[in-house]
Write an enzyme that holds these catalytic residues in place. Structure first.
Site, PDB file in Angstrom:
ATOM      1  N   HIS A   1      39.304  46.388  54.467  1.00  0.00           N
ATOM      2  CA  HIS A   1      39.828  47.759  54.568  1.00  0.00           C
ATOM      3  C   HIS A   1      39.093  48.675  53.585  1.00  0.00           C
ATOM      4  O   HIS A   1      38.770  49.819  53.918  1.00  0.00           O
ATOM      5  CB  HIS A   1      41.325  47.792  54.228  1.00  0.00           C
TER       6      HIS A   1
ATOM      7  N   GLY B   1      37.067  48.427  62.111  1.00  0.00           N
ATOM      8  CA  GLY B   1      36.251  47.282  61.708  1.00  0.00           C
ATOM      9  C   GLY B   1      35.801  46.462  62.910  1.00  0.00           C
ATOM     10  O   GLY B   1      36.597  46.198  63.813  1.00  0.00           O
TER      11      GLY B   1
ATOM     12  N   LYS C   1      35.421  43.476  62.980  1.00  0.00           N
ATOM     13  CA  LYS C   1      36.235  42.244  63.021  1.00  0.00           C
ATOM     14  C   LYS C   1      37.122  42.220  64.261  1.00  0.00           C
ATOM     15  O   LYS C   1      37.313  41.183  64.865  1.00  0.00           O
ATOM     16  CB  LYS C   1      37.055  42.172  61.734  1.00  0.00           C
TER      17      LYS C   1
ATOM     18  N   GLN D   1      39.332  45.715  69.990  1.00  0.00           N
ATOM     19  CA  GLN D   1      40.025  46.953  69.614  1.00  0.00           C
ATOM     20  C   GLN D   1      39.031  48.118  69.538  1.00  0.00           C
ATOM     21  O   GLN D   1      39.316  49.222  70.013  1.00  0.00           O
ATOM     22  CB  GLN D   1      40.712  46.741  68.268  1.00  0.00           C
TER      23      GLN D   1
HETATM   24  P1  AMP Z   1      44.600  45.951  60.228  1.00  0.00           P
HETATM   25  O1  AMP Z   1      45.288  46.410  58.986  1.00  0.00           O
HETATM   26  O2  AMP Z   1      44.442  44.476  60.339  1.00  0.00           O
HETATM   27  O3  AMP Z   1      45.159  46.604  61.474  1.00  0.00           O
HETATM   28  O4  AMP Z   1      43.109  46.498  60.119  1.00  0.00           O
HETATM   29  C1  AMP Z   1      42.855  47.856  59.912  1.00  0.00           C
HETATM   30  C2  AMP Z   1      41.389  48.093  60.134  1.00  0.00           C
HETATM   31  O5  AMP Z   1      40.632  47.321  59.206  1.00  0.00           O
HETATM   32  C3  AMP Z   1      40.919  47.681  61.535  1.00  0.00           C
HETATM   33  O6  AMP Z   1      40.006  48.648  62.022  1.00  0.00           O
HETATM   34  C4  AMP Z   1      40.264  46.367  61.276  1.00  0.00           C
HETATM   35  O7  AMP Z   1      39.256  46.056  62.222  1.00  0.00           O
HETATM   36  C5  AMP Z   1      39.649  46.585  59.908  1.00  0.00           C
HETATM   37  N1  AMP Z   1      39.380  45.303  59.257  1.00  0.00           N
HETATM   38  C6  AMP Z   1      40.255  44.276  59.068  1.00  0.00           C
HETATM   39  N2  AMP Z   1      39.625  43.235  58.495  1.00  0.00           N
HETATM   40  C7  AMP Z   1      38.321  43.596  58.334  1.00  0.00           C
HETATM   41  C8  AMP Z   1      37.167  42.945  57.799  1.00  0.00           C
HETATM   42  N3  AMP Z   1      37.209  41.712  57.330  1.00  0.00           N
HETATM   43  N4  AMP Z   1      36.009  43.650  57.796  1.00  0.00           N
HETATM   44  C9  AMP Z   1      35.947  44.902  58.276  1.00  0.00           C
HETATM   45  N5  AMP Z   1      36.995  45.569  58.788  1.00  0.00           N
HETATM   46  C10 AMP Z   1      38.173  44.928  58.806  1.00  0.00           C
END
Ligand code: AMP
Length: 303
Positions: A57, A167, A169, A173
């Site tokens: 994040h 991300g 990842k 999405q």
């Molecule tokens: P989340 O809180 O899991 O919904 O993630 C919020 C954002 O952070 C999303 O756009 C994810 O793709 C991104 N994200 C989560 N983990 C990673 C990571 N390891 N590297 C890059 N972006 C990430």
């Protein structure tokens, strides 16, 4: 700090120097603050998250900071993207720690609404993207992307951002959100940032904390398997079935991994490729104890 009926109390955290970070759970307040920033000529960047922030994040926030004059981070564990029996109730919510990370990374505003603020009545209006939401994770999580596209639309409307940061990842999405923004002429840019990994290759995720010590040792095999797939393609392999078999063989070295899918798909349509051409997205999902882990790699063989 404690939550009120509409989310977290609005507070102002004064930082060293001129910077100050504001926190609110109220839609009216965030609207006012972003309107003021816009009137001051600042570009607005949004990093939507479910909290439990980590270095992945932080990399999105840093990119937003580089590109935008005003950075908003949303912290919202969105109930509509979780299915029955999924981890909505257990999802970590370390609010104070999240605020500290935002502060350290120069965020201007944290928007942390309650579910009642975001969904004050029965929700009858949904944004759905067809086709690309039915592959990969869509198979086992039928309403997940409907929840994601609906909440992102709401956040884009609330914040009025010029750029939103996601991300790689969560590859599917990213594809779904980009398509929604293009199809519906939403006035913002979607920027996708690379996956941040632990030293042993495991993609950083809020859900990694569900893993036991042994499961955490097994987890990096997912990325090892993806790299093996990439190697094969770079060495000239064009048959997706052979690459898939090899990836599966590597993942089977950790018997606790329950493979949900290993797919080689077109990076835009997300449809299975019959023959590997120029670019291919290799995406995997697997259960490891209580955690459902996903990861992916895009291979551009330059062919
Ligand atoms: P989340 O809180 O899991 O919904 O993630 C919020 C954002 O952070 C999303 O756009 C994810 O793709 C991104 N994200 C989560 N983990 C990673 C990571 N390891 N590297 C890059 N972006 C990430």
């Amino acid at each position: 700090m404690s939550p009120n009926a509409s989310g977290w109390r609005s507070v102002e955290i004064v930082l060293k120097g001129a910077r100050r970070m504001r926190v609110t759970g109220k839609i009216a307040e965030i609207r006012q603050w972003t309107a003021e920033a816009r009137a001051a000529g600042k570009g607005i960047g949004l990093v939507p998250t479910m909290g439990a922030l980590h270095v992945g994040h932080a990399s999105l926030i840093d990119e937003a900071r580089r590109r935008c004059g005003f950075v908003v981070v949303s912290l919202f564990v969105n109930p509509t993207q979780f299915g029955p029996g999924e981890d909505f109730d257990n999802y970590p919510r370390p609010f104070e720690r999240d605020l500290a990370l935002c502060e350290q990374h120069g965020v201007d505003v944290v928007f942390a609404p309650s579910a009642a603020e975001m969904y004050p009545r029965e929700n009858l209006s949904w944004v759905t993207v067809s086709g690309i939401t039915e592959h990969l994770c869509g198979r086992s999580r039928p309403n997940h992307f409907r929840g994601v596209t609906t909440v992102c639309t709401k956040l884009f409307n609330i914040v009025g951002c010029d750029v939103a940061f996601f991300g790689q990842k969560d590859a599917q999405q990213c594809v779904v959100i980009r398509r929604m923004v293009a199809d519906l002429n939403m006035p913002l840019e979607i920027l996708v940032c690379p996956t941040v990994r632990e030293a042993d290759g495991l993609a950083v995720s809020s859900r990694n904390q569900y893993l036991s010590a042994q499961q955490r040792k097994d987890a990096p095999i997912i990325y090892e398997a993806l790299k093996k797939g990439r190697e094969m393609i770079e060495a000239g392999e064009t048959d997706p079935a052979r690459v898939r078999e090899r990836i599966e063989a590597v993942m089977r070295r950790a018997p606790a991994l329950q493979i949900e899918y290993i797919s080689l798909v077109d990076p835009e349509t997300l449809e299975d490729v019959k023959r590997i051409g120029r670019a291919v997205l290799i995406a995997v999902a697997a259960r490891l104890g209580p955690a459902r882990l996903i990861d992916n790699i895009v291979v551009d063989s330059g062919r």
